[in-house]
Write a protein that holds these residues in place. Structure first.
Motif, PDB file in Angstrom:
ATOM      1  N   VAL A   1       0.845  -1.129  -0.096  1.00  0.00           N
ATOM      2  CA  VAL A   1      -0.063  -0.081  -0.068  1.00  0.00           C
ATOM      3  C   VAL A   1       0.906   1.354   0.167  1.00  0.00           C
ATOM      4  N   ALA A   2       0.693   2.297  -1.122  1.00  0.00           N
ATOM      5  CA  ALA A   2       1.598   3.154  -1.143  1.00  0.00           C
ATOM      6  C   ALA A   2       1.401   4.124  -0.051  1.00  0.00           C
ATOM      7  N   THR A   3       0.195   4.439   0.743  1.00  0.00           N
ATOM      8  CA  THR A   3       0.148   5.307   1.534  1.00  0.00           C
ATOM      9  C   THR A   3      -0.028   4.602   2.972  1.00  0.00           C
ATOM     10  N   SER A   4       0.702   5.371   4.107  1.00  0.00           N
ATOM     11  CA  SER A   4       0.424   4.833   5.458  1.00  0.00           C
ATOM     12  C   SER A   4      -0.506   5.435   6.075  1.00  0.00           C
ATOM     13  N   ARG A   5      -0.727   4.873   7.123  1.00  0.00           N
ATOM     14  CA  ARG A   5      -1.904   5.588   8.164  1.00  0.00           C
ATOM     15  C   ARG A   5      -1.063   5.935   9.314  1.00  0.00           C
ATOM     16  N   THR A   6      -1.382   7.340   9.370  1.00  0.00           N
ATOM     17  CA  THR A   6      -0.772   8.106  10.402  1.00  0.00           C
ATOM     18  C   THR A   6      -1.784   8.829  11.156  1.00  0.00           C
ATOM     19  N   ALA A   7      -1.644   8.998  12.425  1.00  0.00           N
ATOM     20  CA  ALA A   7      -2.649   9.721  13.243  1.00  0.00           C
ATOM     21  C   ALA A   7      -1.881  10.485  14.576  1.00  0.00           C
ATOM     22  N   ASP A   8      -2.176  11.696  14.728  1.00  0.00           N
ATOM     23  CA  ASP A   8      -1.715  12.517  15.935  1.00  0.00           C
ATOM     24  C   ASP A   8      -2.966  12.748  16.625  1.00  0.00           C
ATOM     25  N   GLU A   9      -2.936  12.311  17.919  1.00  0.00           N
ATOM     26  CA  GLU A   9      -3.987  12.497  18.772  1.00  0.00           C
ATOM     27  C   GLU A   9      -3.694  13.425  20.129  1.00  0.00           C
TER      28      GLU A   9
END
Length: 360
Positions: free
Chosen positions: A309-317
């Motif tokens: 998958v070309a895009t990663s999943r990133t989250a800042d909370e």
């Protein structure tokens, strides 16, 4: 590892059977539990082209009633049980009935504690998370944001039926090991003596390990944990087996507590099996309590990279929260949570929450 746990269980059971059967008081039942009620106001930054209709205001609640019983036998052995009745989220867990949640029994004594039944495992129960007087990131009774990040607490097996052994607390140290035959909620009574099938692609033979230390040094308190959990995917091969390891640390001084968590996972993504996923979760928290008041600030970063998958999943909370203890078992909480999702299909969300938390 499974053989080690089963062997330990057999030794403990043999020790129990070797004890003389003496008269003792019957098990005494207690009713405990909690109820949490929130009002939330959310601002959702919907991705371009989204047709979702997010509600700005919501009334949310969650609760359980716990039936607990325990007796101490004349030989010193303690026998007890815990059955937790869902009073809100009934029938809302992946199509599985949720009338009862964790339900298990235990034996405890000088040898430690043996738990048998449906309860979270050692990796989960011995984990040290960051401090929060709000909702936190690990135990999300309320996912108040439209999109949330990952979890720093290992929980592959969830609260499915398992056996768990905890050592006695020795100088502040305690260790635990769990074994779950499978992670699917299946019928656990009736004919067949538990003989059941586990479908291809499902996870079985989940083993969890946990180690925790709690102690005081002068005016400071320290709690630190290390945990690991892994399982096997039926028909999948070892390269897709999920595993998570995590470390947590809390240091307290005066009314302050500062904490940090780091977790690394393979083939697992924020609560579910995901072959090829490589994830990291890092969290920092600071809390201060004085009298009935408490305040806290927390930050968590989640980063998942998925093979192919070309895009990663990133989250800042981010969470800012405050609490006030009105009386025994009655607490007010409020705060602000913001989730910044670095992926076009997941919306950024800012949520204000105000609620009453009851415990009994």
């Amino acid at each position: 590892m499974k053989k080690v746990l089963l062997g330990t269980t057999a030794l403990v059971a043999a020790g129990l059977l070797a004890q003389p059967a003496l008269a003792s008081d019957p098990i005494k039942l207690q009713v405990k539990g909690y109820y949490q009620n929130l009002v939330t106001f959310s601002d959702v930054d919907e991705p371009a082209g989204s047709t979702a209709n997010y509600k700005d205001a919501q009334f949310r609640h969650e609760g359980e009633v716990h039936f607990k019983g325990e007796t101490k036998l004349d030989n010193g052995l303690t026998v007890g049980f815990d059955a937790q009745l869902e009073i809100v989220n009934v029938g809302l867990s992946g199509g599985q009935p949720r009338d009862m949640d964790e339900t298990y029994m235990y034996f405890s004594g000088g040898f430690g504690k043996l738990q048998l039944g449906s309860e979270n495992g050692a990796a989960y129960l011995l984990h040290v998370g960051i401090p929060s007087v709000g909702l936190g990131f690990d135990d999300r009774n309320f996912g108040v944001a439209a999109s949330n990040g990952g979890h720093g607490r290992p929980n592959i097996s969830g609260d499915t039926a398992k056996g768990t052994y905890f050592t006695p607390n020795m100088g502040g140290f305690q260790a635990g090991v769990s074994y779950s035959p499978n992670i699917d909620h299946q019928a656990l009574s009736g004919n067949g003596f538990g003989v059941m099938t586990v479908g291809t692609g499902s996870v079985e033979d989940v083993v969890g390990l946990g180690l925790k230390y709690s102690g005081k040094f002068g005016g400071a308190s320290v709690a630190v944990s290390g945990s690991y959990e892994t399982g096997e995917v039926v028909g999948g091969g070892s390269n897709v087996d999920p595993e998570i390891w995590s470390v947590g640390l809390n240091v307290g001084f005066g009314g302050f507590t500062v904490g940090a968590v780091y977790a690394d996972s393979e083939n697992y993504d924020s609560g579910s099996l995901n072959p090829g996923a490589d994830g990291d979760v890092m969290a920092l928290g600071l809390a201060y309590k004085t009298g009935p008041w408490g305040v806290s600030a927390g930050y968590q970063k989640t980063d998942y990279e998925i093979a192919g998958v070309a895009t990663s999943r990133t989250a800042d909370e981010y969470e800012l929260a405050a609490s006030y203890q009105l009386g025994a078992g009655v607490q007010l909480r409020g705060g602000l949570i913001h989730a910044d999702m670095d992926l076009n299909t997941l919306p950024d969300t800012t949520t204000l929450f105000v609620g009453t938390f009851l415990s009994f």
